[in-house]
Write a protein that holds these residues in place. Structure first.
Motif, PDB file in Angstrom:
ATOM      1  N   LYS A  18       0.993  -1.058  -0.047  1.00  9.41           N
ATOM      2  CA  LYS A  18       0.058  -0.163  -0.024  1.00  9.41           C
ATOM      3  C   LYS A  18       0.982   1.030   0.047  1.00  9.41           C
ATOM      4  N   TYR A  47      -7.491  11.385 -10.190  1.00 14.07           N
ATOM      5  CA  TYR A  47      -8.421  11.932  -9.330  1.00 14.07           C
ATOM      6  C   TYR A  47      -8.507  13.685  -9.078  1.00 14.07           C
ATOM      7  N   SER A  49     -10.048  16.976  -6.522  1.00 19.72           N
ATOM      8  CA  SER A  49     -11.044  17.399  -5.499  1.00 19.72           C
ATOM      9  C   SER A  49     -11.069  18.640  -5.648  1.00 19.72           C
ATOM     10  N   LYS A  55     -14.331  14.355  -3.882  1.00 23.46           N
ATOM     11  CA  LYS A  55     -13.572  13.918  -4.889  1.00 23.46           C
ATOM     12  C   LYS A  55     -14.456  13.393  -5.980  1.00 23.46           C
ATOM     13  N   LYS A  57     -13.483  11.332  -9.963  1.00 22.28           N
ATOM     14  CA  LYS A  57     -12.782  10.341 -10.481  1.00 22.28           C
ATOM     15  C   LYS A  57     -12.331  11.180 -11.970  1.00 22.28           C
ATOM     16  N   PRO A  61      -8.739   6.060 -12.963  1.00 21.81           N
ATOM     17  CA  PRO A  61      -8.911   6.432 -11.423  1.00 21.81           C
ATOM     18  C   PRO A  61      -8.861   4.617 -10.835  1.00 21.81           C
ATOM     19  N   GLU A  62      -8.764   3.886 -11.738  1.00 25.33           N
ATOM     20  CA  GLU A  62      -8.669   2.329 -11.426  1.00 25.33           C
ATOM     21  C   GLU A  62      -7.370   2.090 -10.532  1.00 25.33           C
ATOM     22  N   TYR A  64      -6.507   3.196  -7.553  1.00 24.55           N
ATOM     23  CA  TYR A  64      -6.160   4.295  -6.981  1.00 24.55           C
ATOM     24  C   TYR A  64      -7.455   4.882  -6.006  1.00 24.55           C
ATOM     25  N   SER A  65      -7.121   5.512  -4.742  1.00 22.85           N
ATOM     26  CA  SER A  65      -8.204   6.136  -4.151  1.00 22.85           C
ATOM     27  C   SER A  65      -7.271   7.390  -3.578  1.00 22.85           C
ATOM     28  N   SER A  67      -7.671  10.808  -0.498  1.00 24.61           N
ATOM     29  CA  SER A  67      -8.184  11.324   0.505  1.00 24.61           C
ATOM     30  C   SER A  67      -7.949  12.901   0.700  1.00 24.61           C
ATOM     31  N   GLU A  79      -3.792   0.903  -3.382  1.00 20.29           N
ATOM     32  CA  GLU A  79      -4.232   0.292  -2.295  1.00 20.29           C
ATOM     33  C   GLU A  79      -3.352  -1.027  -2.480  1.00 20.29           C
TER      34      GLU A  79
END
Lengths: 113, 112
Positions: A18, A47, A49, A55, A57, A61-62, A64-65, A67, A79
Motif C-alpha cells: 500500500k 482524481y 477534488s 473527490k 474520478k 482512477p482504477e 487508486y483512491s 483522501s 491500495e
C-alpha cells in the motif's frame, strides 16, 4: 512564492504494498489534482477534488483512491501497488475557476518492483 | 480518444531560430488553453495562456496563436535558446470543465 509540495521525490515499492503519496499546497486553492505522466501519453488525470472531503474520478482512477481531509492536503493511495503503476506522479492545485491554470509540484517518481 | 493532440513527439531547432510547437483539439467547448514547459525530474511550469475570445497572446519570446475554426493552436518561441529544451504540453479547459485536458507533449531540443 506559491508552492505545491510532494512529500517524496523518489519511491521504490514492492508489488502488493500500500503506497501513500502526499501533497500539500500553501495557496488556499480549492481544487487539487493528481496526474500521472507516462512517455507518449502526457499527463492523465487520476482524481481531483474541488473541496474538502469531495473527490471526483478522472480518466484513469482504477487502482487508486484519494483522501482530502484538509483543504491544503490531498493524498493519493495505491491500495495494492502493481508494476503498471510505475510512473511519475504529479500533484497540482488551482482556484475554483481554474484561472491561471494549474500549479504543479515537483513530482514523485514511483517504481513498483 | 485524445481530445488534445500534439502530433510531433519531438522537434529540433538551431539556437536563435524560431521554434513552432503545434496542438490540435477536438472539443469545440474548450475555452481556455495553456502551454506548460517541463524539465526532467521537475513539475510542469506555466508558460503562457490564451482565451478563446482571442487569437493571439504574446509574452516576451513566447507567442501563442489560436485558430478556433481549425481547432488549432501553436506556440512560437523566438529566438530559441538552449535553455528552452524541455517537453512542452498543451492543455485545454472546457466551459463546464473542472479540470484541464493535456496533450501528450512535444520534446523540444534547441541545439547550440
Amino acid at each position: 512564492d506559491v508552492k505545491v509540495t510532494q512529500s517524496s521525490r523518489y519511491l521504490v515499492k514492492r508489488t502488493g504494498e500500500k503506497v501513500f503519496l502526499e501533497c500539500v499546497q500553501d495557496m488556499d486553492h480549492e481544487n487539487m489534482f493528481w496526474y500521472r505522466q507516462d512517455p507518449g501519453l502526457g499527463l492523465r488525470l487520476i482524481y481531483f477534488s474541488y473541496d474538502v472531503k469531495m473527490k471526483e474520478k478522472g480518466d484513469i482512477p482504477e487502482g487508486y483512491s484519494v483522501s482530502r481531509e484538509k483543504k491544503e492536503r490531498f493524498s493519493l493511495i495505491l491500495e495494492s501497488a502493481s508494476t503498471n503503476q510505475t510512473s511519475m506522479y504529479l500533484c497540482a492545485s488551482s482556484t475554483t475557476s481554474l484561472a491561471g491554470g494549474l500549479f504543479f509540484g515537483a513530482g514523485t517518481r514511483l517504481s513498483v518492483l | 480518444d485524445q481530445q488534445v493532440k500534439q502530433n510531433s513527439p519531438s522537434l529540433s531547432v538551431q539556437e536563435g531560430r524560431i521554434s513552432i510547437l503545434n496542438c490540435d483539439y477536438t472539443n469545440s467547448m474548450f475555452d481556455y488553453f495553456l502551454w506548460y514547459k517541463k524539465y526532467p525530474a521537475e513539475g510542469p511550469t506555466f508558460l503562457i495562456s490564451i482565451s478563446s475570445i482571442k487569437d493571439k497572446n504574446e509574452d516576451g519570446r513566447f507567442t501563442v496563436f489560436l485558430n478556433k475554426s481549425a481547432k488549432h493552436l501553436s506556440l512560437h518561441i523566438v529566438p530559441s535558446q538552449p535553455g528552452d529544451s524541455a517537453v512542452y504540453f498543451c492543455a485545454a479547459r472546457g466551459v463546464y470543465g473542472q479540470n484541464f485536458v493535456f496533450g501528450p507533449g512535444t520534446r523540444l531540443s534547441v541545439l547550440p
